[in-house]
Design a protein around this motif. Structure first.
Motif, PDB file in Angstrom:
ATOM      1  N   LYS A   1       0.840  -1.195   0.000  1.00 53.13           N
ATOM      2  CA  LYS A   1       0.000   0.000   0.000  1.00 53.13           C
ATOM      3  C   LYS A   1       0.880   1.251   0.000  1.00 53.13           C
ATOM      4  N   ARG A   2       0.276   2.336  -0.359  1.00 49.61           N
ATOM      5  CA  ARG A   2       0.999   3.615  -0.409  1.00 49.61           C
ATOM      6  C   ARG A   2       1.299   4.103   1.009  1.00 49.61           C
ATOM      7  N   LEU A   3       2.571   4.424   1.263  1.00 53.43           N
ATOM      8  CA  LEU A   3       3.020   4.953   2.552  1.00 53.43           C
ATOM      9  C   LEU A   3       3.686   6.296   2.306  1.00 53.43           C
ATOM     10  N   GLU A   4       3.220   7.318   3.000  1.00 57.29           N
ATOM     11  CA  GLU A   4       3.797   8.645   2.816  1.00 57.29           C
ATOM     12  C   GLU A   4       3.776   9.411   4.128  1.00 57.29           C
ATOM     13  N   PHE A   5       4.536  10.497   4.137  1.00 55.92           N
ATOM     14  CA  PHE A   5       4.658  11.321   5.329  1.00 55.92           C
ATOM     15  C   PHE A   5       4.496  12.778   4.925  1.00 55.92           C
ATOM     16  N   THR A   6       3.934  13.569   5.827  1.00 58.16           N
ATOM     17  CA  THR A   6       3.510  14.909   5.455  1.00 58.16           C
ATOM     18  C   THR A   6       4.651  15.913   5.370  1.00 58.16           C
ATOM     19  N   ASP A   7       5.887  15.485   5.642  1.00 56.30           N
ATOM     20  CA  ASP A   7       7.000  16.426   5.554  1.00 56.30           C
ATOM     21  C   ASP A   7       7.700  16.396   4.202  1.00 56.30           C
ATOM     22  N   GLU A   8       7.240  15.535   3.250  1.00 57.92           N
ATOM     23  CA  GLU A   8       7.796  15.551   1.904  1.00 57.92           C
ATOM     24  C   GLU A   8       6.771  15.008   0.913  1.00 57.92           C
ATOM     25  N   ARG A   9       6.897  15.459  -0.333  1.00 56.29           N
ATOM     26  CA  ARG A   9       5.964  15.045  -1.380  1.00 56.29           C
ATOM     27  C   ARG A   9       6.494  13.807  -2.102  1.00 56.29           C
ATOM     28  N   LYS A  10       6.771  12.756  -1.362  1.00 56.96           N
ATOM     29  CA  LYS A  10       7.221  11.483  -1.893  1.00 56.96           C
ATOM     30  C   LYS A  10       6.419  10.382  -1.214  1.00 56.96           C
ATOM     31  N   TYR A  11       6.441   9.185  -1.825  1.00 60.12           N
ATOM     32  CA  TYR A  11       5.751   8.077  -1.177  1.00 60.12           C
ATOM     33  C   TYR A  11       6.435   6.765  -1.519  1.00 60.12           C
ATOM     34  N   PHE A  12       6.074   5.725  -0.757  1.00 58.83           N
ATOM     35  CA  PHE A  12       6.641   4.394  -0.913  1.00 58.83           C
ATOM     36  C   PHE A  12       5.499   3.388  -1.074  1.00 58.83           C
ATOM     37  N   ILE A  13       5.822   2.219  -1.598  1.00 50.44           N
ATOM     38  CA  ILE A  13       4.889   1.105  -1.635  1.00 50.44           C
ATOM     39  C   ILE A  13       5.341   0.133  -0.554  1.00 50.44           C
ATOM     40  N   ALA A  14       4.522  -0.059   0.485  1.00 49.56           N
ATOM     41  CA  ALA A  14       5.004  -0.735   1.688  1.00 49.56           C
ATOM     42  C   ALA A  14       3.955  -1.662   2.286  1.00 49.56           C
TER      43      ALA A  14
ATOM     44  N   VAL B   1       5.195   4.341  23.842  1.00 52.33           N
ATOM     45  CA  VAL B   1       5.981   4.737  22.683  1.00 52.33           C
ATOM     46  C   VAL B   1       6.451   3.448  22.019  1.00 52.33           C
ATOM     47  N   GLY B   2       6.021   3.222  20.771  1.00 51.28           N
ATOM     48  CA  GLY B   2       6.370   2.006  20.050  1.00 51.28           C
ATOM     49  C   GLY B   2       6.926   2.307  18.676  1.00 51.28           C
ATOM     50  N   LYS B   3       7.203   1.251  17.923  1.00 46.55           N
ATOM     51  CA  LYS B   3       7.721   1.397  16.574  1.00 46.55           C
ATOM     52  C   LYS B   3       6.983   0.475  15.627  1.00 46.55           C
ATOM     53  N   LEU B   4       6.703   1.002  14.450  1.00 48.89           N
ATOM     54  CA  LEU B   4       6.156   0.214  13.352  1.00 48.89           C
ATOM     55  C   LEU B   4       7.232   0.091  12.285  1.00 48.89           C
ATOM     56  N   TYR B   5       7.413  -1.115  11.753  1.00 48.59           N
ATOM     57  CA  TYR B   5       8.419  -1.342  10.721  1.00 48.59           C
ATOM     58  C   TYR B   5       7.718  -1.716   9.415  1.00 48.59           C
ATOM     59  N   PHE B   6       7.847  -0.843   8.434  1.00 45.72           N
ATOM     60  CA  PHE B   6       7.256  -1.076   7.117  1.00 45.72           C
ATOM     61  C   PHE B   6       8.343  -1.593   6.173  1.00 45.72           C
ATOM     62  N   LEU B   7       8.005  -2.613   5.387  1.00 43.47           N
ATOM     63  CA  LEU B   7       8.942  -3.192   4.436  1.00 43.47           C
ATOM     64  C   LEU B   7       8.546  -2.786   3.018  1.00 43.47           C
ATOM     65  N   CYS B   8       9.523  -2.270   2.268  1.00 45.81           N
ATOM     66  CA  CYS B   8       9.320  -1.914   0.873  1.00 45.81           C
ATOM     67  C   CYS B   8      10.160  -2.860   0.023  1.00 45.81           C
ATOM     68  N   THR B   9       9.547  -3.922  -0.497  1.00 43.64           N
ATOM     69  CA  THR B   9      10.297  -4.832  -1.354  1.00 43.64           C
ATOM     70  C   THR B   9      10.695  -4.141  -2.652  1.00 43.64           C
ATOM     71  N   ASP B  10       9.884  -3.201  -3.106  1.00 46.36           N
ATOM     72  CA  ASP B  10      10.270  -2.278  -4.167  1.00 46.36           C
ATOM     73  C   ASP B  10      10.773  -1.034  -3.459  1.00 46.36           C
ATOM     74  N   SER B  11      12.074  -0.846  -3.444  1.00 47.93           N
ATOM     75  CA  SER B  11      12.669   0.159  -2.556  1.00 47.93           C
ATOM     76  C   SER B  11      12.581   1.587  -3.074  1.00 47.93           C
ATOM     77  N   ALA B  12      11.989   1.799  -4.232  1.00 41.91           N
ATOM     78  CA  ALA B  12      11.974   3.132  -4.843  1.00 41.91           C
ATOM     79  C   ALA B  12      11.194   4.133  -3.998  1.00 41.91           C
ATOM     80  N   LYS B  13      11.703   5.344  -3.969  1.00 37.20           N
ATOM     81  CA  LYS B  13      10.951   6.478  -3.416  1.00 37.20           C
ATOM     82  C   LYS B  13      10.324   7.205  -4.599  1.00 37.20           C
TER      83      LYS B  13
END
Length: 227
Positions: A107-120, A136-148
């Motif tokens: 799925k599309r993963l993005e963050f509001t501090d930049e106009r880029k996204y990942f498939i994760a 306070v925890g952590k989520l780990y997203f994996l991008c098998t297609d590593s492109a930004k």
């Protein structure tokens, strides 16, 4: 007793932090924040320079090695977050809602501090023991297609000769869609390296020409011109 960000000021403007996590078009910070609790994106990693797998080989009687090519490794994006609620019940419900928003792969993963996204895809989470209603925890997203990836950009094409600069670090797939408003006998699309597409055809007003870089597909009014 916990203190929360007031997400609505007197003027009605949001005071959510500028760094927010959006997964599959769901803004986690907005959807999981209200007057009783909140989700806050604290930090994000893994968006920088990726390691490169460099293929090498040795030449007889020569020092060192030669390079053939390189490929990028998979990308892992850790997201540190704060999740809290005023009550135990509310905390569990907020956590369950978080789980529901993270369902799905590639799925599309993005963050509001930049106009880029990942498939994760969410790979795992690090969650401390729930001794309070604030963790306070952590989520780990994996991008098998590593492109930004950058946002889709549309370029206007007119009857005049125009030039457009398309930037990026790797090859970018593109599509062309042209609606002819007057008859034309030729369509040309040329790149800066000298490669070009030349179509000699008696186009008429109303014709829709579509060219897809992926697969070198050319359609006129929905019909494949390659056949």
């Amino acid at each position: 007793m916990y203190n929360f960000i007031d997400t609505v000021t007197a003027e009605g403007k949001s005071t959510l932090l500028s760094l927010q996590t959006i997964f599959n078009d769901h803004n986690l910070d907005e959807l999981l924040t209200d007057s009783n609790g909140r989700f806050v994106t604290l930090s994000v990693g893994g968006r920088g320079i990726l390691p490169r797998r460099i293929e090498r080989y040795r030449m007889p009687h020569q020092s060192g090695e030669r390079e053939k090519r390189y490929t990028y490794d998979v990308r892992e994006i850790p997201v540190q977050f704060l999740l809290e609620d005023k009550t135990n019940k509310g905390f569990r419900e907020r956590f369950n809602r978080l789980n529901g928003l993270l369902v799905g792969s590639k799925k599309r993963l993005e963050f509001t501090d930049e106009r880029k996204y990942f498939i994760a895809t969410l790979q795992r989470g690090e969650i401390p023991d729930e001794e309070t209603n604030s963790i306070v925890g952590k989520l780990y997203f994996l991008c098998t297609d590593s492109a930004k990836r950058g946002q889709t950009k549309q370029l206007p094409i007119t009857t005049e000769v125009t030039s457009h600069v398309i930037t990026g670090q790797t090859e970018t797939p593109w599509k062309v869609r042209v609606n002819f408003t007057v008859p034309q006998s030729r369509f040309t699309l040329e790149s800066s390296n000298g490669l070009y597409i030349l179509l000699n055809y008696n186009f008429i007003a109303g014709d829709m020409l579509e060219i897809d870089y992926v697969g070198r597909k050319v359609y006129l009014n929905g019909n494949d011109l390659r056949s």
